[in-house]
Design an enzyme around this catalytic site. Structure first.
Site, PDB file in Angstrom:
ATOM      1  N   GLN A  38     -12.052 -68.829  11.258  1.00  0.00           N
ATOM      2  CA  GLN A  38     -10.588 -68.958  11.529  1.00  0.00           C
ATOM      3  C   GLN A  38     -10.112 -67.848  11.707  1.00  0.00           C
ATOM      4  O   GLN A  38     -10.598 -66.776  11.407  1.00  0.00           O
ATOM      5  CB  GLN A  38     -10.078 -69.829  10.027  1.00  0.00           C
ATOM      6  N   HIS A  69      -2.429 -71.492  -8.439  1.00  0.00           N
ATOM      7  CA  HIS A  69      -3.527 -70.883  -9.141  1.00  0.00           C
ATOM      8  C   HIS A  69      -3.627 -71.329 -10.645  1.00  0.00           C
ATOM      9  O   HIS A  69      -4.747 -71.704 -11.211  1.00  0.00           O
ATOM     10  CB  HIS A  69      -3.890 -69.121  -8.837  1.00  0.00           C
ATOM     11  N   ASP A  93      -9.327 -66.271  -2.076  1.00  0.00           N
ATOM     12  CA  ASP A  93      -8.452 -65.330  -2.264  1.00  0.00           C
ATOM     13  C   ASP A  93      -8.606 -64.764  -3.428  1.00  0.00           C
ATOM     14  O   ASP A  93      -8.094 -63.440  -3.855  1.00  0.00           O
ATOM     15  CB  ASP A  93      -6.957 -65.849  -2.125  1.00  0.00           C
ATOM     16  N   GLU A 113     -17.424 -69.476  -1.367  1.00  0.00           N
ATOM     17  CA  GLU A 113     -16.356 -69.505  -0.134  1.00  0.00           C
ATOM     18  C   GLU A 113     -16.971 -69.278   1.069  1.00  0.00           C
ATOM     19  O   GLU A 113     -17.920 -68.388   1.450  1.00  0.00           O
ATOM     20  CB  GLU A 113     -15.332 -68.222  -0.563  1.00  0.00           C
ATOM     21  N   ASP A 144     -21.279 -72.359   2.571  1.00  0.00           N
ATOM     22  CA  ASP A 144     -21.041 -73.594   2.569  1.00  0.00           C
ATOM     23  C   ASP A 144     -20.912 -74.203   1.378  1.00  0.00           C
ATOM     24  O   ASP A 144     -21.922 -74.585   0.686  1.00  0.00           O
ATOM     25  CB  ASP A 144     -21.442 -74.537   3.740  1.00  0.00           C
ATOM     26  N   ASP A 163     -10.764 -75.675  -4.404  1.00  0.00           N
ATOM     27  CA  ASP A 163      -9.600 -74.881  -3.841  1.00  0.00           C
ATOM     28  C   ASP A 163      -9.830 -74.644  -2.477  1.00  0.00           C
ATOM     29  O   ASP A 163      -9.995 -73.482  -1.831  1.00  0.00           O
ATOM     30  CB  ASP A 163      -9.560 -73.505  -4.676  1.00  0.00           C
ATOM     31  N   SER A 164      -9.551 -75.756  -1.529  1.00  0.00           N
ATOM     32  CA  SER A 164     -10.234 -75.754  -0.067  1.00  0.00           C
ATOM     33  C   SER A 164      -8.875 -75.655   0.781  1.00  0.00           C
ATOM     34  O   SER A 164      -7.678 -76.126   0.386  1.00  0.00           O
ATOM     35  CB  SER A 164     -11.006 -76.703   0.211  1.00  0.00           C
ATOM     36  N   THR A 165      -9.064 -75.397   2.077  1.00  0.00           N
ATOM     37  CA  THR A 165      -7.982 -75.568   3.218  1.00  0.00           C
ATOM     38  C   THR A 165      -7.719 -76.950   3.323  1.00  0.00           C
ATOM     39  O   THR A 165      -8.398 -77.671   2.601  1.00  0.00           O
ATOM     40  CB  THR A 165      -8.538 -74.584   4.415  1.00  0.00           C
TER      41      THR A 165
HETATM   42  N1  SAM Z   1      -4.513 -72.674  -1.656  1.00  0.00           N
HETATM   43  C1  SAM Z   1      -4.955 -73.015  -0.465  1.00  0.00           C
HETATM   44  C2  SAM Z   1      -4.483 -74.458  -0.108  1.00  0.00           C
HETATM   45  O1  SAM Z   1      -4.204 -75.301  -1.024  1.00  0.00           O
HETATM   46  O2  SAM Z   1      -4.515 -74.722   1.058  1.00  0.00           O
HETATM   47  C3  SAM Z   1      -6.342 -72.793  -0.435  1.00  0.00           C
HETATM   48  C4  SAM Z   1      -6.525 -71.276  -0.405  1.00  0.00           C
HETATM   49  S1  SAM Z   1      -8.176 -70.750  -0.179  1.00  0.00           S
HETATM   50  C5  SAM Z   1      -8.067 -69.436   0.736  1.00  0.00           C
HETATM   51  C6  SAM Z   1      -8.921 -71.942   0.982  1.00  0.00           C
HETATM   52  C7  SAM Z   1     -10.610 -71.568   1.270  1.00  0.00           C
HETATM   53  O3  SAM Z   1     -11.236 -72.518   1.309  1.00  0.00           O
HETATM   54  C8  SAM Z   1     -10.478 -70.746   2.914  1.00  0.00           C
HETATM   55  O4  SAM Z   1     -10.859 -69.502   2.223  1.00  0.00           O
HETATM   56  C9  SAM Z   1     -11.482 -71.181   3.264  1.00  0.00           C
HETATM   57  O5  SAM Z   1     -12.410 -70.537   4.121  1.00  0.00           O
HETATM   58  C10 SAM Z   1     -12.371 -72.278   2.423  1.00  0.00           C
HETATM   59  N2  SAM Z   1     -13.184 -73.379   2.642  1.00  0.00           N
HETATM   60  C11 SAM Z   1     -12.702 -74.210   3.353  1.00  0.00           C
HETATM   61  N3  SAM Z   1     -13.855 -75.237   3.623  1.00  0.00           N
HETATM   62  C12 SAM Z   1     -14.880 -74.732   3.195  1.00  0.00           C
HETATM   63  C13 SAM Z   1     -16.443 -75.026   2.517  1.00  0.00           C
HETATM   64  N4  SAM Z   1     -16.904 -76.118   3.075  1.00  0.00           N
HETATM   65  N5  SAM Z   1     -17.101 -74.163   1.828  1.00  0.00           N
HETATM   66  C14 SAM Z   1     -16.414 -73.177   1.272  1.00  0.00           C
HETATM   67  N6  SAM Z   1     -15.229 -72.526   1.356  1.00  0.00           N
HETATM   68  C15 SAM Z   1     -14.528 -73.366   2.210  1.00  0.00           C
END
Ligand code: SAM
Length: 291
Positions: A38, A69, A93, A113, A144, A163-165
């Site tokens: 990304q 958080h 983060d 992450e 992953d 806590d993912s995207t």
């Molecule tokens: N608080 C934010 C929200 O509610 O959208 C989330 C913030 S946090 C930075 C989201 C993280 O999830 C990102 O850094 C992303 O790279 C990670 N992420 C997404 N899919 C993932 C996966 N399959 N395994 C590990 N991390 C993942």
């Protein structure tokens, strides 16, 4: 024009629906790099402090990150009988693990992450959010989360926080049955899973919330949605789903016990407090009707 009405030279708008969304006064661009997953950007805003964007979407701001958080971590850690081993999926983060390690009962937290650039961005530009990355209880893994949970030993965690995207691309699988089944196996006998489940105000995510609730309901005896108010997230209201193997999320919450656990760090909390726990699970009518 008076000083307090000064506007920034630039505006960044995250569009939520149509041409409507939230707009920030941008004082400067601090980072813009592309990882294999990304685009990671950090901008300095006029009133929300530094702001992190992933593929152009707001992830956190210095001013209101505490809401998300604290609310993804403390409800589960206040409900579980004795949370020792925690897994955070995503959360690069560092804000969620910053909250998790505050709990004296926690012996170890794994943070999985997928994108190391997010960790790097937070360390560089969000030092108060990234403050737990050198904590002795933390195990940081850049991989992953889907594969990690699939290979996790049965019963190896007490609490899993997702806590993912948003549920698209490499994050999509984190909202599906196969992942949830792997979480059930990876969780111990009193296990609790919490996942962020987007905004209930957005019809596009209401079906997502219903699907997560329905799927988890076939895997856990107790599933409940709770809400928090996050000014910079789409529509301002955010939801989390909690799935629990033994304790009911709101009814079995022991407020006195939670007060005891929070006491060593309660003065540092800015959103979560024990009396708020049950209130967060009391849903507005339009959300309650989703179930
Ligand atoms: N608080 C934010 C929200 O509610 O959208 C989330 C913030 S946090 C930075 C989201 C993280 O999830 C990102 O850094 C992303 O790279 C990670 N992420 C997404 N899919 C993932 C996966 N399959 N395994 C590990 N991390 C993942």
């Amino acid at each position: 024009m008076s000083a307090e009405a000064k506007t920034s030279l630039f505006q960044f708008t995250e569009f939520w629906d149509g041409r409507s969304g939230i707009s920030f006064g941008v004082e400067g661009l601090l980072m813009s790099e592309e990882s294999e997953f990304q685009r990671v950007e950090v901008v300095k805003t006029d009133v929300f402090g530094n702001l992190m964007l992933l593929d152009g979407l707001v992830m956190l701001t210095e001013r209101d990150e505490f809401v998300y958080h604290e609310m993804i971590a403390h409800p589960a850690l206040g409900l579980h009988p004795n949370p020792k081993r925690v897994l955070v999926i995503g959360g690069g983060d560092g804000g969620t693990v910053r909250e998790v390690v505050k709990h004296g009962s926690v012996e170890h937290v794994d943070l999985v992450e997928i994108d190391g650039l997010v960790v790097e961005a937070s360390k560089r530009h969000f030092p108060t959010v990234a403050s737990a990355f050198d904590h002795p209880k933390l195990g940081l893994k850049i991989e992953d989360g889907l594969a990690f949970v699939k290979n996790a030993a049965p019963g190896s965690y007490d609490v899993i926080l997702v806590d993912s995207t948003d549920p698209v691309g490499f994050a999509e699988g984190l909202f599906g049955r196969a992942f949830y089944e792997d979480c059930v196996r990876a969780l111990g006998p009193d296990g609790i899973l919490v996942s962020q489940t987007e905004s209930p105000f957005d019809e596009r995510f209401q079906s997502q919330i219903q699907a997560a609730h329905r799927t988890l309901g076939t895997l856990f005896p107790h599933v409940a949605l709770y809400l928090a108010s996050i000014p910079t997230y789409p529509m301002g209201t955010w939801s989390f789903v909690m799935a629990s193997k033994t304790r009911r999320p709101a009814e079995d919450f022991d407020e006195a016990e939670a007060e005891r656990r929070l006491a060593p760090f309660a003065d540092g909390l800015k959103y979560y407090r024990a009396p708020l726990h049950r209130a967060a699970f009391t849903l507005p009518a339009f959300v309650n009707r989703l179930f």
